[in-house]
Design a protein around this motif. Structure first.
Motif, PDB file in Angstrom:
ATOM      1  N   PHE A 290      -0.465   5.556  -8.665  1.00 45.62           N
ATOM      2  CA  PHE A 290      -0.510   4.675  -7.497  1.00 45.62           C
ATOM      3  C   PHE A 290      -1.562   5.253  -6.554  1.00 45.62           C
ATOM      4  O   PHE A 290      -1.342   6.270  -5.895  1.00 45.62           O
ATOM      5  CB  PHE A 290       0.877   4.657  -6.849  1.00 45.62           C
ATOM      6  CG  PHE A 290       1.012   3.772  -5.644  1.00 45.62           C
ATOM      7  CD1 PHE A 290       0.636   2.436  -5.664  1.00 45.62           C
ATOM      8  CD2 PHE A 290       1.563   4.280  -4.465  1.00 45.62           C
ATOM      9  CE1 PHE A 290       0.791   1.623  -4.541  1.00 45.62           C
ATOM     10  CE2 PHE A 290       1.724   3.472  -3.346  1.00 45.62           C
ATOM     11  CZ  PHE A 290       1.332   2.142  -3.395  1.00 45.62           C
ATOM     12  N   ALA A 291      -2.718   4.636  -6.511  1.00 44.06           N
ATOM     13  CA  ALA A 291      -3.867   5.239  -5.827  1.00 44.06           C
ATOM     14  C   ALA A 291      -3.580   5.690  -4.395  1.00 44.06           C
ATOM     15  O   ALA A 291      -4.061   6.768  -3.977  1.00 44.06           O
ATOM     16  CB  ALA A 291      -5.040   4.249  -5.862  1.00 44.06           C
ATOM     17  N   PRO A 292      -2.836   4.936  -3.594  1.00 41.41           N
ATOM     18  CA  PRO A 292      -2.623   5.372  -2.202  1.00 41.41           C
ATOM     19  C   PRO A 292      -1.984   6.748  -2.071  1.00 41.41           C
ATOM     20  O   PRO A 292      -2.130   7.408  -1.036  1.00 41.41           O
ATOM     21  CB  PRO A 292      -1.711   4.273  -1.639  1.00 41.41           C
ATOM     22  CG  PRO A 292      -2.060   3.047  -2.424  1.00 41.41           C
ATOM     23  CD  PRO A 292      -2.306   3.573  -3.815  1.00 41.41           C
ATOM     24  N   ILE A 293      -1.271   7.180  -3.099  1.00 42.31           N
ATOM     25  CA  ILE A 293      -0.596   8.472  -2.982  1.00 42.31           C
ATOM     26  C   ILE A 293      -1.612   9.620  -2.948  1.00 42.31           C
ATOM     27  O   ILE A 293      -1.304  10.726  -2.515  1.00 42.31           O
ATOM     28  CB  ILE A 293       0.421   8.648  -4.132  1.00 42.31           C
ATOM     29  CG1 ILE A 293       1.526   9.620  -3.704  1.00 42.31           C
ATOM     30  CG2 ILE A 293      -0.228   9.133  -5.400  1.00 42.31           C
ATOM     31  CD1 ILE A 293       2.690   9.669  -4.673  1.00 42.31           C
TER      32      ILE A 293
ATOM     33  N   THR B 150       5.217   0.744 -14.002  1.00 34.71           N
ATOM     34  CA  THR B 150       3.773   0.715 -14.285  1.00 34.71           C
ATOM     35  C   THR B 150       3.058  -0.418 -13.557  1.00 34.71           C
ATOM     36  O   THR B 150       1.842  -0.366 -13.374  1.00 34.71           O
ATOM     37  CB  THR B 150       3.517   0.587 -15.800  1.00 34.71           C
ATOM     38  OG1 THR B 150       4.120  -0.629 -16.283  1.00 34.71           O
ATOM     39  CG2 THR B 150       4.095   1.770 -16.557  1.00 34.71           C
ATOM     40  N   GLY B 151       3.813  -1.429 -13.119  1.00 35.57           N
ATOM     41  CA  GLY B 151       3.191  -2.522 -12.373  1.00 35.57           C
ATOM     42  C   GLY B 151       2.608  -2.110 -11.049  1.00 35.57           C
ATOM     43  O   GLY B 151       1.805  -2.857 -10.445  1.00 35.57           O
ATOM     44  N   ILE B 152       2.950  -0.914 -10.560  1.00 39.06           N
ATOM     45  CA  ILE B 152       2.466  -0.482  -9.249  1.00 39.06           C
ATOM     46  C   ILE B 152       1.007  -0.009  -9.306  1.00 39.06           C
ATOM     47  O   ILE B 152       0.332   0.065  -8.272  1.00 39.06           O
ATOM     48  CB  ILE B 152       3.369   0.646  -8.676  1.00 39.06           C
ATOM     49  CG1 ILE B 152       3.235   0.716  -7.144  1.00 39.06           C
ATOM     50  CG2 ILE B 152       3.064   1.986  -9.323  1.00 39.06           C
ATOM     51  CD1 ILE B 152       4.229   1.663  -6.477  1.00 39.06           C
ATOM     52  N   ARG B 153       0.516   0.314 -10.492  1.00 42.84           N
ATOM     53  CA  ARG B 153      -0.845   0.864 -10.588  1.00 42.84           C
ATOM     54  C   ARG B 153      -1.890  -0.118 -10.052  1.00 42.84           C
ATOM     55  O   ARG B 153      -2.696   0.227  -9.176  1.00 42.84           O
ATOM     56  CB  ARG B 153      -1.159   1.214 -12.048  1.00 42.84           C
ATOM     57  CG  ARG B 153      -2.527   1.884 -12.227  1.00 42.84           C
ATOM     58  CD  ARG B 153      -2.990   1.855 -13.660  1.00 42.84           C
ATOM     59  NE  ARG B 153      -3.136   0.491 -14.160  1.00 42.84           N
ATOM     60  CZ  ARG B 153      -4.181  -0.308 -13.908  1.00 42.84           C
ATOM     61  NH1 ARG B 153      -5.177   0.144 -13.166  1.00 42.84           N
ATOM     62  NH2 ARG B 153      -4.230  -1.534 -14.384  1.00 42.84           N
ATOM     63  N   GLU B 154      -1.838  -1.345 -10.563  1.00 40.87           N
ATOM     64  CA  GLU B 154      -2.816  -2.348 -10.142  1.00 40.87           C
ATOM     65  C   GLU B 154      -2.659  -2.674  -8.659  1.00 40.87           C
ATOM     66  O   GLU B 154      -3.659  -2.868  -7.935  1.00 40.87           O
ATOM     67  CB  GLU B 154      -2.646  -3.618 -10.988  1.00 40.87           C
ATOM     68  CG  GLU B 154      -3.721  -4.649 -10.760  1.00 40.87           C
ATOM     69  CD  GLU B 154      -3.522  -5.871 -11.643  1.00 40.87           C
ATOM     70  OE1 GLU B 154      -2.351  -6.287 -11.821  1.00 40.87           O
ATOM     71  OE2 GLU B 154      -4.513  -6.411 -12.149  1.00 40.87           O
ATOM     72  N   LEU B 155      -1.421  -2.726  -8.194  1.00 38.25           N
ATOM     73  CA  LEU B 155      -1.179  -2.984  -6.770  1.00 38.25           C
ATOM     74  C   LEU B 155      -1.801  -1.891  -5.914  1.00 38.25           C
ATOM     75  O   LEU B 155      -2.382  -2.154  -4.853  1.00 38.25           O
ATOM     76  CB  LEU B 155       0.341  -3.058  -6.507  1.00 38.25           C
ATOM     77  CG  LEU B 155       0.785  -3.136  -5.054  1.00 38.25           C
ATOM     78  CD1 LEU B 155       0.178  -4.334  -4.335  1.00 38.25           C
ATOM     79  CD2 LEU B 155       2.316  -3.191  -4.965  1.00 38.25           C
TER      80      LEU B 155
END
Lengths: 280, 137
Positions: free
Chosen positions: A80-83, A45-50
């Motif tokens: 993960f927004a970039p996806i 879940t830490g990847i969301r903010e990144l």
């Protein structure tokens, strides 16, 4: 190489008053290579903010290195927004299984009923790479992976840039297969990845007493971490994959136990906390 | 991207061999473990007893040695060549095999054993060695 902890909790996200200091997000570590290339270790879940930050920066090429596909290491991928950006080229590295490719294994999670969309619907251009015991280079940085002891196909990573080494072995139970104090190091799971690492981020989920009751769960204790760090000659060890039932105070007691066993300067034993940064 | 040599890392046994060794060390039945070259990497206490040789003395034995030093023979007393031993078949043909053999340990004691040899593959098709599990019927 710049390293930032984005999530360090194991098993399940654990927000709350008792986990404020070290954080409740699950496994994710951001790595910025000197070239500017972005590598990400795990998609908890830490990847969301990144992801939000990377979109703001306009990053279009990302390497995501997955250790394994247990939910706490993968559950952030869908947010993960970039996806969801067609401008992004995402390279996903991780372990295949004897019967299924990495893409097929990720699709098991990334599909209904567990997730509303399916992988072919994402906008980013994704390439999948098997990282089971491989070694490759990105912008002159050498990345190695090896299978390590944990239930299901799991790998650890070693990232070497120049003479600096980052080792990442979350979800690792080498003590299941060897006496860590006496076994020759070539017979210790993951040892070659962590040998001489300047920064060793390693599973440290349990106290020795808890480990005795959770043998085979795939995780390590403070005693194991102290022994591994000493035998590997690690510069610093970062205790990672905190148990969701452990409060900040309990984690600090575990750090004291590692220090008591390893007997090194205090700053060489670190409790992973969200937002922590390390420059190698 | 390129695939460079192993680089700065020390030698590391494949995880399947590490786990096989750990399994053997906790197994009551005799178990004999070799790497992909046929070199002995481990055998457990029960195997030490059957072979009449401690692992610390047998570690690193090449196939040319362990396939003859224990004088394996078939039930008719005919010598069995390396390529016909169950573990030889597992190593060379990479398929499981089973057989009944007589062996003579280095302690001079002859024993009849049943042996199953199994090839070990890691990560789909990466051949890393073979194991023989054996017992006295």
């Amino acid at each position: 190489m710049h390293v930032r902890i984005r999530g360090c909790r194991g098993t399940i996200a654990s927000p709350g008053a008792d986990t404020m200091r070290y954080g409740g997000n699950t496994s994710c570590v951001e790595v910025r290579l000197s070239s500017g290339r972005v590598a990400i270790l795990d998609a908890g879940t830490g990847i969301r903010e990144l992801g939000v930050q990377l979109m703001d920066e306009g990053v279009t090429r990302i390497d995501l290195l997955l250790t394994h596909l247990h939910v706490d290491h993968l559950e952030g991928l869908g947010t993960f927004a970039p996806i969801w950006s067609p401008d992004v080229e995402l390279h996903i590295w991780g372990p295949a299984s004897p019967l299924a490719s990495l893409a097929e294994r990720i699709a098991t999670y990334f599909s209904p009923p567990l997730f509303p969309a399916v992988l072919p619907e994402v906008a980013a251009r994704i390439e999948f790479h098997d990282a089971s015991g491989h070694e490759w280079e990105v912008d002159g940085v050498r990345i190695s992976s090896d299978a390590i002891v944990h239930p299901g196909a799991t790998v650890g990573y070693r990232i070497r840039e120049g003479d600096r080494v980052l080792a990442f072995l979350t979800d690792h139970e080498p003590a299941l297969a060897a006496d860590l104090r006496t076994t020759p190091t070539e017979w210790i799971s993951g040892f070659a990845l962590m040998d001489g690492a300047d920064l060793l981020i390693h599973d440290c989920q349990y106290t020795p007493e808890e480990y005795a009751e959770r043998l085979g769960f795939g995780h390590s204790s403070t005693e194991h971490v102290a022994t591994l760090a000493e035998r590997a000659g690690a510069g610093r060890v970062v205790m990672y994959h905190h148990d969701p039932m452990h409060s900040d105070a309990q984690l600090e007691a575990m750090r004291a136990d590692v220090l008591r066993r390893w007997e090194v300067e205090e700053d060489r034993v670190v409790l992973a906390a969200e937002g922590d940064t390390f420059d190698l | 991207m390129s695939q460079p040599e192993r680089g700065d890392r020390p030698e590391q046994r494949n995880l399947v061999l590490i786990l096989a060794r750990a399994f053997a060390s906790n197994l009551a039945a005799a178990m004999f473990l070799v790497d992909a070259d046929g070199t002995v990497v481990y055998y457990n206490e029960a195997a030490e007893q059957a072979l009449g040789r401690r692992f610390i003395e047998g570690h690193g034995m090449p196939a040319s040695e362990w396939s003859t030093v224990f004088a394996p023979s078939d039930p008719d007393g005919e010598p069995v060549a390396f390529e016909d031993l169950p573990i030889g078949i597992a190593l060379l043909q990479r398929v499981p095999a089973h057989g009944v053999l007589s062996i003579t340990g280095t302690d001079g004691v002859a024993r009849e054993i049943e042996v199953t040899g199994i090839p070990l593959f890691a990560h789909v098709d990466d051949f890393v060695g073979a194991v023989a599990i054996f017992w006295e019927p």
